[in-house]
Design a protein around this motif. Structure first.
Motif, short mmCIF file in Angstrom:
data_model
loop_
_atom_site.label_atom_id
_atom_site.label_comp_id
_atom_site.label_asym_id
_atom_site.label_seq_id
_atom_site.Cartn_x
_atom_site.Cartn_y
_atom_site.Cartn_z
N MET A 1 0.84 -1.18 0.00
CA MET A 1 0.00 0.00 0.00
C MET A 1 0.89 1.25 0.00
SD MET A 1 -2.88 1.18 2.83
CE MET A 1 -3.75 -0.36 2.71
N ASP A 2 0.59 2.21 -0.90
CA ASP A 2 1.43 3.40 -0.95
C ASP A 2 1.16 4.29 0.25
OD1 ASP A 2 -0.47 5.72 -1.65
OD2 ASP A 2 -0.99 4.25 -3.19
N GLN A 3 2.14 5.14 0.59
CA GLN A 3 2.08 5.95 1.81
C GLN A 3 0.86 6.87 1.85
OE1 GLN A 3 3.89 6.75 4.85
NE2 GLN A 3 4.20 4.58 4.48
N GLU A 4 0.54 7.50 0.75
CA GLU A 4 -0.58 8.44 0.74
C GLU A 4 -1.89 7.75 1.08
OE1 GLU A 4 -2.70 11.74 -2.21
OE2 GLU A 4 -0.86 10.72 -2.84
N LYS A 5 -2.11 6.58 0.47
CA LYS A 5 -3.34 5.84 0.75
C LYS A 5 -3.35 5.33 2.19
CE LYS A 5 -6.18 1.97 -0.85
NZ LYS A 5 -6.29 0.81 -1.79
N LEU A 6 -2.20 4.85 2.67
CA LEU A 6 -2.10 4.35 4.04
C LEU A 6 -2.45 5.43 5.05
CD1 LEU A 6 -1.24 2.19 6.12
CD2 LEU A 6 1.12 2.92 5.78
N LEU A 7 -1.89 6.63 4.86
CA LEU A 7 -2.14 7.72 5.79
C LEU A 7 -3.60 8.16 5.77
CD1 LEU A 7 1.09 9.81 5.20
CD2 LEU A 7 0.52 8.50 7.23
N LYS A 8 -4.22 8.13 4.59
CA LYS A 8 -5.64 8.49 4.48
C LYS A 8 -6.51 7.50 5.25
CE LYS A 8 -5.67 11.06 0.11
NZ LYS A 8 -6.13 11.06 -1.31
N GLU A 9 -6.17 6.23 5.16
CA GLU A 9 -6.97 5.21 5.85
C GLU A 9 -6.77 5.29 7.36
OE1 GLU A 9 -7.10 1.27 4.35
OE2 GLU A 9 -6.94 1.87 2.26
N ILE A 10 -5.55 5.59 7.80
CA ILE A 10 -5.31 5.77 9.23
C ILE A 10 -6.07 6.99 9.74
CG2 ILE A 10 -3.55 6.40 10.94
CD1 ILE A 10 -1.59 4.62 9.43
N GLU B 1 11.50 3.87 17.71
CA GLU B 1 12.63 2.95 17.87
C GLU B 1 12.20 1.69 18.63
OE1 GLU B 1 16.41 2.73 20.84
OE2 GLU B 1 16.12 4.65 19.82
N ILE B 2 11.52 1.88 19.76
CA ILE B 2 11.12 0.72 20.57
C ILE B 2 10.03 -0.07 19.88
CG2 ILE B 2 10.09 0.00 22.76
CD1 ILE B 2 11.44 2.38 24.09
N LYS B 3 9.07 0.61 19.29
CA LYS B 3 7.97 -0.12 18.65
C LYS B 3 8.45 -0.97 17.46
CE LYS B 3 3.53 1.75 19.83
NZ LYS B 3 2.18 2.02 19.29
N THR B 4 9.39 -0.45 16.70
CA THR B 4 9.86 -1.21 15.55
C THR B 4 10.83 -2.32 15.93
OG1 THR B 4 11.55 0.50 15.16
CG2 THR B 4 9.53 0.65 13.87
N SER B 5 11.49 -2.18 17.07
CA SER B 5 12.46 -3.20 17.49
C SER B 5 11.87 -4.21 18.48
CB SER B 5 13.69 -2.54 18.13
OG SER B 5 13.33 -1.86 19.32
N SER B 6 10.59 -4.04 18.82
CA SER B 6 9.95 -4.92 19.81
C SER B 6 8.62 -5.45 19.29
CB SER B 6 9.73 -4.17 21.13
OG SER B 6 10.90 -3.51 21.55
N PRO B 7 8.65 -6.22 18.19
CA PRO B 7 7.39 -6.72 17.63
C PRO B 7 6.62 -7.60 18.59
CG PRO B 7 9.28 -7.84 16.65
CD PRO B 7 9.82 -6.68 17.42
N GLU B 8 7.33 -8.26 19.52
CA GLU B 8 6.64 -9.12 20.48
C GLU B 8 5.71 -8.34 21.40
OE1 GLU B 8 10.57 -8.02 22.51
OE2 GLU B 8 9.78 -8.29 20.49
N LEU B 9 5.97 -7.03 21.56
CA LEU B 9 5.15 -6.19 22.43
C LEU B 9 4.17 -5.30 21.68
CD1 LEU B 9 7.84 -4.94 25.02
CD2 LEU B 9 6.30 -6.90 25.23
N PHE B 10 4.45 -5.01 20.41
CA PHE B 10 3.67 -3.98 19.72
C PHE B 10 3.09 -4.39 18.36
CE2 PHE B 10 6.61 -1.66 22.51
CZ PHE B 10 5.71 -0.88 23.23
N TRP B 11 3.46 -5.52 17.82
CA TRP B 11 2.94 -5.92 16.52
C TRP B 11 2.01 -7.12 16.67
CZ3 TRP B 11 7.49 -5.43 12.44
CH2 TRP B 11 7.92 -4.10 12.41
N LEU C 1 1.63 -1.43 9.38
CA LEU C 1 2.17 -1.10 8.06
C LEU C 1 2.87 0.26 8.10
CD1 LEU C 1 -0.77 -2.20 5.70
CD2 LEU C 1 1.44 -3.34 6.00
N HIS C 2 2.29 1.18 8.86
CA HIS C 2 2.86 2.53 9.01
C HIS C 2 4.25 2.45 9.64
CE1 HIS C 2 3.08 6.79 9.75
NE2 HIS C 2 3.06 6.64 11.07
N PHE C 3 4.39 1.64 10.68
CA PHE C 3 5.68 1.49 11.33
C PHE C 3 6.70 0.82 10.41
CE2 PHE C 3 3.42 2.50 15.18
CZ PHE C 3 4.39 3.15 15.94
N LYS C 4 6.25 -0.18 9.67
CA LYS C 4 7.16 -0.86 8.76
C LYS C 4 7.63 0.07 7.65
CE LYS C 4 5.48 -5.53 9.68
NZ LYS C 4 4.73 -6.70 9.18
N SER C 5 6.79 1.04 7.31
CA SER C 5 7.21 2.01 6.27
C SER C 5 8.36 2.85 6.77
CB SER C 5 6.04 2.90 5.87
OG SER C 5 5.71 3.83 6.89
#
Length: 292
Positions: A1-10, A78-88, A281-285
């Motif tokens: 999903m492209d960034q513009e569409k992702l941000l609109k949906e969020i 930083e923490i959210k992207t490096s700690s998928p066990e807690l946030f993903w 998806l936003h964090f992975k971007s």
């Protein structure tokens, strides 16, 4: 999903929450500081496009200090992207979270008159083999973030943890790395200031846990932990800490039982299922952005 569409949906989900313009009027800072913070963040390689509402939350938590808000948001990503066990993998209908919903009771309570979020947690299944600290923390953060999204900036948060159902095995199940990451997030990356932590029905088990986690705590957090034994005076608790009208009936409060509140909170999380997917998806971007 492209960034513009992702941000609109969020944004569809963000728009369901508090009114940004009305909230900004009550702040000690203005749109100038919000845009200053957003412009700084947009230049960072590991931070995806940040919504103005998130900037507002962090500026509120830092009393309008743009530099400190920038540091905390960087830490947030930083923490959210490096700690998928807690946030993903935050699908409320997943087998993992469904199990957590069965063995724990976690709910948001009404905001107090002094503008504090209140969250309560209790273990109801004595089987320590199925307890999972990571998913309990994940569920707590899902409920906390939903309330921030809906109600907007507040002066802080109060956490109530009832240890009535806690067994010896529960305190040794969490990995030290998960405890460290969770405390790091709460102390350095959350937009919320922790005003108080109340341990209800405490026993020697909490003292054992506290000795384990204290090295990862700042003095500011350790100082706001209040320990209450089973014979506590709830009338005094209502007067000094959390009003009666903000507490479940299980504890002498005016609200429905914690079981009922928990069930209602879980149904609310299900309405946000798509939001949690989009947020991941936003964090992975942001990860992809930093690797370019």
């Amino acid at each position: 999903m492209d960034q513009e569409k992702l941000l609109k949906e969020i944004k569809v989900f963000l728009d369901k929450g508090y009114d940004y313009e009305d909230t900004l009027k009550r702040m000690s800072f203005g749109q100038k500081e919000v845009m200053q913070l957003k412009e700084r963040l947009d230049k960072l390689p590991n931070v995806p496009n940040v919504q103005e509402k998130l900037c507002l939350q962090y500026l509120n938590g830092t009393n309008g200090d743009v530099d400190e808000a920038e540091k905390r948001i960087q830490k947030y990503y930083e923490i959210k992207t490096s700690s998928p066990e807690l946030f993903w993998n935050r699908d409320p209908d997943s087998e993992e979270l469904q199990l957590t919903f069965k063995i724990q009771r976690i709910a948001a309570l009404p905001i107090t008159p002094d503008k504090s979020f209140v969250f309560i947690q209790r273990t109801v299944d004595p089987n320590t083999q199925i307890f999972n600290f990571d998913t309990v923390f994940k569920t707590f953060m899902m409920i906390a973030e939903y309330n921030m999204l809906i109600h907007g900036p507040q002066d802080g948060s109060i956490l109530i943890s009832d240890w009535n159902g806690t067994k010896f095995g529960h305190i040794f199940q969490p990995r030290i790395s998960s405890i460290r990451k969770g405390l790091d997030f709460i102390q350095h990356a959350s937009p919320l200031k922790t005003k108080a932590v109340h341990i209800l029905n405490s026993s020697h088990l909490f003292q054992v846990l506290f000795s384990i986690i204290k090295p990862f705590m700042k003095k500011e957090l350790a100082d706001v932990i209040h320990i209450h034994t089973a014979d506590m005076d709830y009338n005094e608790f209502f007067e000094k800490h959390v009003p009666r009208h903000c507490m479940p009936s299980d504890y002498g409060g005016d609200l429905p039982s914690l079981d009922e509140l928990h069930a209602k909170n879980i149904e609310t999380l299900r309405t946000m299922k798509e939001y949690y997917r989009l947020e991941e998806l936003h964090f992975k971007s942001g990860i992809e952005k930093s690797s370019i």
